[in-house]
Motif scaffolding. Structure first.
Motif, PDB file in Angstrom:
ATOM      1  N   LEU A  62       0.838  -1.212   0.000  1.00 20.30           N
ATOM      2  CA  LEU A  62       0.000   0.000   0.000  1.00 20.30           C
ATOM      3  C   LEU A  62       0.875   1.265   0.000  1.00 20.30           C
ATOM      4  O   LEU A  62       2.071   1.203   0.336  1.00 20.30           O
ATOM      5  CB  LEU A  62      -0.919  -0.016   1.227  1.00 20.30           C
ATOM      6  CG  LEU A  62      -1.966  -1.140   1.248  1.00 20.30           C
ATOM      7  CD1 LEU A  62      -2.766  -1.106   2.548  1.00 20.30           C
ATOM      8  CD2 LEU A  62      -2.898  -1.056   0.045  1.00 20.30           C
ATOM      9  N   PRO A  63       0.301   2.442  -0.319  1.00 24.27           N
ATOM     10  CA  PRO A  63       1.103   3.682  -0.419  1.00 24.27           C
ATOM     11  C   PRO A  63       1.719   4.150   0.907  1.00 24.27           C
ATOM     12  O   PRO A  63       2.693   4.896   0.911  1.00 24.27           O
ATOM     13  CB  PRO A  63       0.087   4.713  -0.919  1.00 24.27           C
ATOM     14  CG  PRO A  63      -1.002   3.925  -1.551  1.00 24.27           C
ATOM     15  CD  PRO A  63      -1.073   2.635  -0.803  1.00 24.27           C
ATOM     16  N   THR A 107       0.677   6.284   3.124  1.00 20.29           N
ATOM     17  CA  THR A 107       0.578   7.727   3.370  1.00 20.29           C
ATOM     18  C   THR A 107      -0.422   8.060   4.476  1.00 20.29           C
ATOM     19  O   THR A 107      -0.530   9.210   4.902  1.00 20.29           O
ATOM     20  CB  THR A 107       0.117   8.454   2.090  1.00 20.29           C
ATOM     21  OG1 THR A 107      -1.128   7.886   1.694  1.00 20.29           O
ATOM     22  CG2 THR A 107       1.129   8.331   0.979  1.00 20.29           C
ATOM     23  N   ASN A 108      -1.190   7.045   4.890  1.00 23.84           N
ATOM     24  CA  ASN A 108      -2.220   7.232   5.928  1.00 23.84           C
ATOM     25  C   ASN A 108      -3.156   8.405   5.593  1.00 23.84           C
ATOM     26  O   ASN A 108      -3.508   9.214   6.458  1.00 23.84           O
ATOM     27  CB  ASN A 108      -1.578   7.457   7.311  1.00 23.84           C
ATOM     28  CG  ASN A 108      -0.767   6.249   7.741  1.00 23.84           C
ATOM     29  OD1 ASN A 108      -1.033   5.135   7.296  1.00 23.84           O
ATOM     30  ND2 ASN A 108       0.232   6.458   8.577  1.00 23.84           N
ATOM     31  N   CYS A 109      -3.538   8.508   4.346  1.00 17.36           N
ATOM     32  CA  CYS A 109      -4.341   9.664   3.898  1.00 17.36           C
ATOM     33  C   CYS A 109      -5.816   9.571   4.312  1.00 17.36           C
ATOM     34  O   CYS A 109      -6.555  10.523   4.206  1.00 17.36           O
ATOM     35  CB  CYS A 109      -4.248   9.802   2.383  1.00 17.36           C
ATOM     36  SG  CYS A 109      -5.146   8.496   1.528  1.00 17.36           S
ATOM     37  N   LYS A 110      -6.247   8.398   4.720  1.00 14.21           N
ATOM     38  CA  LYS A 110      -7.611   8.161   5.230  1.00 14.21           C
ATOM     39  C   LYS A 110      -8.700   8.181   4.150  1.00 14.21           C
ATOM     40  O   LYS A 110      -9.889   8.157   4.467  1.00 14.21           O
ATOM     41  CB  LYS A 110      -7.992   9.170   6.327  1.00 14.21           C
ATOM     42  CG  LYS A 110      -7.072   9.164   7.539  1.00 14.21           C
ATOM     43  CD  LYS A 110      -7.650  10.075   8.623  1.00 14.21           C
ATOM     44  CE  LYS A 110      -6.833  10.075   9.882  1.00 14.21           C
ATOM     45  NZ  LYS A 110      -5.430  10.456   9.747  1.00 14.21           N
ATOM     46  N   LYS A 111      -8.321   8.267   2.865  1.00 14.43           N
ATOM     47  CA  LYS A 111      -9.365   8.320   1.825  1.00 14.43           C
ATOM     48  C   LYS A 111     -10.203   7.038   1.791  1.00 14.43           C
ATOM     49  O   LYS A 111     -11.322   7.029   1.309  1.00 14.43           O
ATOM     50  CB  LYS A 111      -8.717   8.528   0.448  1.00 14.43           C
ATOM     51  CG  LYS A 111      -8.170   9.923   0.218  1.00 14.43           C
ATOM     52  CD  LYS A 111      -7.616  10.017  -1.200  1.00 14.43           C
ATOM     53  CE  LYS A 111      -6.482  11.004  -1.292  1.00 14.43           C
ATOM     54  NZ  LYS A 111      -5.684  10.859  -2.509  1.00 14.43           N
ATOM     55  N   THR A 138      -5.474   4.430   9.145  1.00 14.31           N
ATOM     56  CA  THR A 138      -4.108   4.202   8.646  1.00 14.31           C
ATOM     57  C   THR A 138      -4.132   3.160   7.535  1.00 14.31           C
ATOM     58  O   THR A 138      -5.093   2.397   7.397  1.00 14.31           O
ATOM     59  CB  THR A 138      -3.189   3.659   9.761  1.00 14.31           C
ATOM     60  OG1 THR A 138      -3.733   2.406  10.183  1.00 14.31           O
ATOM     61  CG2 THR A 138      -3.093   4.600  10.943  1.00 14.31           C
ATOM     62  N   PHE A 178      -6.285  -0.452   7.126  1.00 13.49           N
ATOM     63  CA  PHE A 178      -6.940  -0.850   5.878  1.00 13.49           C
ATOM     64  C   PHE A 178      -6.439  -2.236   5.434  1.00 13.49           C
ATOM     65  O   PHE A 178      -7.222  -3.093   5.011  1.00 13.49           O
ATOM     66  CB  PHE A 178      -6.661   0.197   4.795  1.00 13.49           C
ATOM     67  CG  PHE A 178      -7.300  -0.108   3.478  1.00 13.49           C
ATOM     68  CD1 PHE A 178      -8.680  -0.059   3.320  1.00 13.49           C
ATOM     69  CD2 PHE A 178      -6.520  -0.446   2.378  1.00 13.49           C
ATOM     70  CE1 PHE A 178      -9.273  -0.348   2.087  1.00 13.49           C
ATOM     71  CE2 PHE A 178      -7.112  -0.732   1.150  1.00 13.49           C
ATOM     72  CZ  PHE A 178      -8.486  -0.684   1.006  1.00 13.49           C
ATOM     73  N   PRO A 200      -7.829   4.747  -3.456  1.00 12.94           N
ATOM     74  CA  PRO A 200      -7.679   5.259  -4.824  1.00 12.94           C
ATOM     75  C   PRO A 200      -6.214   5.376  -5.257  1.00 12.94           C
ATOM     76  O   PRO A 200      -5.939   5.539  -6.440  1.00 12.94           O
ATOM     77  CB  PRO A 200      -8.335   6.644  -4.764  1.00 12.94           C
ATOM     78  CG  PRO A 200      -8.247   7.048  -3.328  1.00 12.94           C
ATOM     79  CD  PRO A 200      -8.245   5.795  -2.504  1.00 12.94           C
TER      80      PRO A 200
HETATM   81 FE1  SF4 Z   1      -3.572   4.199   2.945  1.00 18.30          FE
HETATM   82 FE2  SF4 Z   1      -6.252   4.197   2.907  1.00 18.30          FE
HETATM   83 FE3  SF4 Z   1      -4.871   6.307   2.057  1.00 18.30          FE
HETATM   84 FE4  SF4 Z   1      -4.879   4.070   0.626  1.00 18.30          FE
HETATM   85  S1  SF4 Z   1      -6.627   5.372   1.034  1.00 18.30           S
HETATM   86  S2  SF4 Z   1      -3.156   5.343   1.099  1.00 18.30           S
HETATM   87  S3  SF4 Z   1      -4.896   2.555   2.266  1.00 18.30           S
HETATM   88  S4  SF4 Z   1      -4.969   5.459   4.130  1.00 18.30           S
END
Ligand code: SF4
Length: 444
Positions: A12-13, A15-19, A24, A28, A43
């Protein structure tokens, strides 16, 4: 093999972007490992990671489809060794042979007899789903003519069985758009058979006499570009077949050994003694297609019943729709009784009411597919449930006598039921088999 949460996390990326809705990437990944999330929810995942995850997540057994649109059947994609671990997904397809030595009226009669092997059991339609045309004649032209006759006269999916690539090619030329399952390819004929399967976009049977040889063969066929493969163990005793089919299933599912991750076809040999026991054993362990040589309904129906029982989802009892069912043409003076929506219970009651020859109504109460006693002990059947069902299905408008016959096993609820409905409750027999006598002698 399925990946662990940590293995997924590495792809996985991070980045913990939460999208994805998770706090985290690790959270996921854990959800994904437990199949509680979809990869598409992230995404930003790379295509490379997507490919790796998709390959790892592919079911351990391939799903194979054959037959054309109207009669297509599918086998495989099983995930567990024992159905109580989850459930079995695609019921064993029962097929019946047609020898290409038959011609004219004899051939027509055989096809009609196979087409007629359709039944209804506890409200569910079951039947033979495929015809296996067998190249006993050794002639490509005769085989092609028999295959064409079967395609013309039967709505069932087609299996073309010949060791000759020429015969299969001739038969496929006469059965366009049928998408049959074809074979069987051996180590010696694999190259020619693969070409035929690819040219005609058909799944291919691979046969060998040992697991090792079968694994080598399926790898060779898959490597040559045929993805839809059905495995067949050839020339073994029943004991050895069952032993090896079990090993194959274990290796395919537990070890995710891809060369054995395909559905299996087994023949019940012509004239095999105790053929029902043989077929039932092969259905249980672990044949996805069983080909029989008989058109006797008394042999086929029990086999279909075995399939139905083995492939029923153990977590979902077979249910009928909760509503009012009629037997005969009841009027406002006809008896009204209730039972539960467990299929076996309902159909037993229905056939016993039919046997009474008294037109009746049966109110089927929703007890989540459980029988009368089970439902009562689990408090899924009580006076409140019955009263609500009577109101929902407006029984007041259907009968004027205001009498309800209840199963003898729940006689204990009669008092409370009378209080909650204001109807007279008549306690019926404990056993449904006594309903005809009860209706004729007590109700009348
Ligand atoms: Fe990580 Fe979820 Fe962001 Fe994907 S969408 S980079 S799994 S936090």
């Amino acid at each position: 093999m399925a990946l662990t949460g940590l293995e997924i996390f590495k792809l996985l990326p991070k980045t913990n972007c939460k999208k994805c809705g998770m706090p985290t990437c690790l959270a996921f990944a854990m959800q994904l490992a437990q199949k509680r999330a979809k990869l598409d929810d992230c995404p930003d995942v790379s295509q490379e990671a997507r490919n790796l995850l998709a390959a790892a997540a592919a079911p351990p057994m391939k799903l194979v489809k054959f037959g054309s649109a109207d009669n297509q059947v599918q086998v495989g994609q099983e995930t567990v060794l024992f159905r109580h671990e989850e459930k079995f997904h695609n019921p064993t397809v029962l097929a019946v042979t047609v020898s290409d030595k038959l011609a004219g009226p004899e051939l027509k009669k055989r096809i009609e007899a196979i087409n007629a092997l359709q039944f209804e059991r506890v409200g569910i339609k079951i039947g033979v789903k495929a015809i296996a045309v067998v190249n006993d004649s050794g002639s490509a032209d005769t085989f092609a003519a028999a295959a064409a006759a079967v395609k013309e006269a039967s709505p069932l999916a087609l299996i073309l069985c010949s060791d000759s690539a020429d015969a299969l090619e001739a038969a496929l030329g006469k059965t366009t758009h049928a998408t049959p399952l074809v074979g069987a390819a051996s180590a010696d004929t694999a190259e020619a058979m693969v070409k035929i399967a690819k040219d005609n976009k058909c799944p291919l049977i691979a046969k060998a006499e040992s697991i090792e040889a079968l694994a080598d063969l399926s790898e060779k066929i898959a490597g040559a570009g045929v993805e839809d493969i059905v495995l067949s163990l050839d020339g073994l005793s029943l004991r050895d077949r069952l032993y090896n089919l079990t090993r194959m299933r274990v290796l395919g599912l537990k070890k995710v050994f891809r060369p054995l991750g395909y559905p299996v076809l087994s023949f019940v040999e012509d004239g095999e003694p105790e053929r029902q026991a043989v077929a039932a054993s092969l259905i249980c362990k672990y044949s996805n297609i069983v080909v029989m040589d008989t058109t006797e309904p008394s042999v086929i129906l029990p086999m279909l019943t075995v399939v139905m029982n083995v492939y029923t989802d153990p977590q979902k009892p077979v249910q009928v729709e909760p509503k009012i069912y009629t037997v005969g043409e009841p009027d406002e003076n006809s008896p009204l009784m209730f039972t539960t929506n467990f299929s076996l219970t309902y159909y037993t009651v229905e056939s016993d009411v039919e046997a009474s020859r008294i037109a009746s109504r049966i109110l089927v109460v929703d007890t989540e597919g459980t029988s009368v006693l089970t439902a009562y002990s689990g408090d899924k059947l009580n006076e409140k449930v019955v009263t609500e069902a009577m109101s929902k299905h407006n029984v007041e408008a259907l009968v004027k006598h205001r009498k309800l016959i209840i199963p003898g096993y729940v006689a204990v609820m009669s008092g409370k039921l009378e209080e909650s409905t204001g109807w007279e409750v008549m306690v019926g027999p404990r056993e449904s088999a006594m309903l005809p006598k009860y209706l004729q002698e007590v109700w009348q």
